[in-house]
Design a protein around this motif. Sequence first.
Motif, PDB file in Angstrom:
ATOM      1  N   GLY A   1      42.207  22.595  12.495  1.00 18.04           N
ATOM      2  CA  GLY A   1      42.279  22.367  13.935  1.00 18.04           C
ATOM      3  C   GLY A   1      43.054  23.462  14.647  1.00 18.04           C
ATOM      4  O   GLY A   1      42.630  23.946  15.708  1.00 18.04           O
ATOM      5  N   ASP A   2      44.160  23.888  14.060  1.00 19.72           N
ATOM      6  CA  ASP A   2      44.953  24.980  14.641  1.00 19.72           C
ATOM      7  C   ASP A   2      44.153  26.278  14.677  1.00 19.72           C
ATOM      8  O   ASP A   2      44.207  27.032  15.656  1.00 19.72           O
ATOM      9  N   THR A   3      43.407  26.536  13.623  1.00 19.37           N
ATOM     10  CA  THR A   3      42.605  27.753  13.551  1.00 19.37           C
ATOM     11  C   THR A   3      41.490  27.729  14.589  1.00 19.37           C
ATOM     12  O   THR A   3      41.237  28.741  15.259  1.00 19.37           O
ATOM     13  N   ILE A   4      40.834  26.604  14.750  1.00 20.68           N
ATOM     14  CA  ILE A   4      39.777  26.483  15.756  1.00 20.68           C
ATOM     15  C   ILE A   4      40.347  26.705  17.151  1.00 20.68           C
ATOM     16  O   ILE A   4      39.749  27.398  17.980  1.00 20.68           O
ATOM     17  N   GLU A   5      41.500  26.146  17.427  1.00 25.57           N
ATOM     18  CA  GLU A   5      42.148  26.358  18.734  1.00 25.57           C
ATOM     19  C   GLU A   5      42.486  27.827  18.951  1.00 25.57           C
ATOM     20  O   GLU A   5      42.326  28.355  20.054  1.00 25.57           O
TER      21      GLU A   5
ATOM     22  N   VAL B   1      40.886  30.403  17.615  1.00 26.05           N
ATOM     23  CA  VAL B   1      39.620  31.104  17.850  1.00 26.05           C
ATOM     24  C   VAL B   1      39.151  30.869  19.282  1.00 26.05           C
ATOM     25  O   VAL B   1      38.721  31.804  19.973  1.00 26.05           O
ATOM     26  N   LYS B   2      39.243  29.629  19.754  1.00 29.41           N
ATOM     27  CA  LYS B   2      38.853  29.321  21.140  1.00 29.41           C
ATOM     28  C   LYS B   2      39.684  30.119  22.130  1.00 29.41           C
ATOM     29  O   LYS B   2      39.147  30.667  23.100  1.00 29.41           O
ATOM     30  N   ALA B   3      40.969  30.236  21.890  1.00 24.17           N
ATOM     31  CA  ALA B   3      41.844  31.005  22.781  1.00 24.17           C
ATOM     32  C   ALA B   3      41.476  32.485  22.752  1.00 24.17           C
ATOM     33  O   ALA B   3      41.466  33.148  23.794  1.00 24.17           O
TER      34      ALA B   3
ATOM     35  N   LEU C   1      38.472  33.750  22.033  1.00 20.64           N
ATOM     36  CA  LEU C   1      37.186  33.901  22.723  1.00 20.64           C
ATOM     37  C   LEU C   1      37.382  33.878  24.242  1.00 20.64           C
ATOM     38  O   LEU C   1      36.712  34.622  24.973  1.00 20.64           O
ATOM     39  N   ALA C   2      38.286  33.051  24.716  1.00 18.49           N
ATOM     40  CA  ALA C   2      38.537  32.944  26.153  1.00 18.49           C
ATOM     41  C   ALA C   2      39.104  34.238  26.724  1.00 18.49           C
ATOM     42  O   ALA C   2      38.924  34.532  27.908  1.00 18.49           O
ATOM     43  N   LYS C   3      39.755  35.041  25.889  1.00 20.08           N
ATOM     44  CA  LYS C   3      40.340  36.307  26.341  1.00 20.08           C
ATOM     45  C   LYS C   3      39.342  37.463  26.320  1.00 20.08           C
ATOM     46  O   LYS C   3      39.609  38.503  26.902  1.00 20.08           O
ATOM     47  N   MET C   4      38.210  37.278  25.641  1.00 25.13           N
ATOM     48  CA  MET C   4      37.216  38.351  25.536  1.00 25.13           C
ATOM     49  C   MET C   4      36.505  38.557  26.862  1.00 25.13           C
ATOM     50  O   MET C   4      36.283  37.603  27.612  1.00 25.13           O
ATOM     51  N   ASP C   5      36.107  39.814  27.110  1.00 25.44           N
ATOM     52  CA  ASP C   5      35.287  40.055  28.293  1.00 25.44           C
ATOM     53  C   ASP C   5      33.849  39.613  27.995  1.00 25.44           C
ATOM     54  O   ASP C   5      33.487  39.369  26.833  1.00 25.44           O
ATOM     55  N   ASP C   6      33.045  39.492  29.027  1.00 32.94           N
ATOM     56  CA  ASP C   6      31.686  38.967  28.880  1.00 32.94           C
ATOM     57  C   ASP C   6      30.838  39.809  27.929  1.00 32.94           C
ATOM     58  O   ASP C   6      30.085  39.269  27.111  1.00 32.94           O
ATOM     59  N   HIS C   7      30.949  41.120  28.036  1.00 35.02           N
ATOM     60  CA  HIS C   7      30.143  41.998  27.189  1.00 35.02           C
ATOM     61  C   HIS C   7      30.481  41.789  25.714  1.00 35.02           C
ATOM     62  O   HIS C   7      29.575  41.674  24.869  1.00 35.02           O
ATOM     63  N   THR C   8      31.750  41.736  25.388  1.00 34.28           N
ATOM     64  CA  THR C   8      32.176  41.542  24.002  1.00 34.28           C
ATOM     65  C   THR C   8      31.735  40.176  23.489  1.00 34.28           C
ATOM     66  O   THR C   8      31.254  40.053  22.357  1.00 34.28           O
TER      67      THR C   8
ATOM     68  N   ILE D   1      28.774  27.792  18.054  1.00 36.80           N
ATOM     69  CA  ILE D   1      28.992  26.719  19.028  1.00 36.80           C
ATOM     70  C   ILE D   1      30.156  27.076  19.947  1.00 36.80           C
ATOM     71  O   ILE D   1      30.068  26.902  21.169  1.00 36.80           O
ATOM     72  N   LEU D   2      31.240  27.582  19.384  1.00 36.08           N
ATOM     73  CA  LEU D   2      32.395  27.962  20.195  1.00 36.08           C
ATOM     74  C   LEU D   2      32.045  29.091  21.166  1.00 36.08           C
ATOM     75  O   LEU D   2      32.488  29.083  22.326  1.00 36.08           O
ATOM     76  N   ILE D   3      31.233  30.032  20.712  1.00 35.88           N
ATOM     77  CA  ILE D   3      30.824  31.137  21.587  1.00 35.88           C
ATOM     78  C   ILE D   3      29.957  30.611  22.730  1.00 35.88           C
ATOM     79  O   ILE D   3      30.197  30.928  23.902  1.00 35.88           O
ATOM     80  N   TYR D   4      28.950  29.809  22.396  1.00 34.71           N
ATOM     81  CA  TYR D   4      28.102  29.220  23.446  1.00 34.71           C
ATOM     82  C   TYR D   4      28.931  28.393  24.418  1.00 34.71           C
ATOM     83  O   TYR D   4      28.710  28.413  25.627  1.00 34.71           O
ATOM     84  N   ARG D   5      29.878  27.668  23.905  1.00 35.74           N
ATOM     85  CA  ARG D   5      30.737  26.825  24.748  1.00 35.74           C
ATOM     86  C   ARG D   5      31.526  27.682  25.745  1.00 35.74           C
ATOM     87  O   ARG D   5      31.638  27.338  26.922  1.00 35.74           O
ATOM     88  N   GLU D   6      32.064  28.789  25.283  1.00 37.75           N
ATOM     89  CA  GLU D   6      32.822  29.678  26.166  1.00 37.75           C
ATOM     90  C   GLU D   6      31.908  30.299  27.222  1.00 37.75           C
ATOM     91  O   GLU D   6      32.280  30.389  28.396  1.00 37.75           O
ATOM     92  N   ILE D   7      30.712  30.706  26.822  1.00 37.49           N
ATOM     93  CA  ILE D   7      29.758  31.278  27.777  1.00 37.49           C
ATOM     94  C   ILE D   7      29.400  30.254  28.848  1.00 37.49           C
ATOM     95  O   ILE D   7      29.383  30.561  30.045  1.00 37.49           O
TER      96      ILE D   7
END
Length: 73
Positions: free
Chosen positions: A12-16, A18-20, A22-29, A52-58
Amino acid sequence: MQIAAKLLAELGDTIEAVKAHLAKMDDHTLNSLLESMPGKSLAGSAEMAMTILIYREIETRKRGRNVLPFPST
């Protein structure tokens, strides 16, 4: 039982984390990362979870952060 609980907590900590990240990445990356993911992946695999995490962030960005947390709390 304690080992399983500890491993689940670490997952769970690792998934959080990764989500954080991904949220910091720019759209192109973020889109480049999505393109590099396999088209099909096994259910429950790390590749599927990451996709799934990538699609969720997009989707979160498209909707102006108006998306329910996953999983909803």
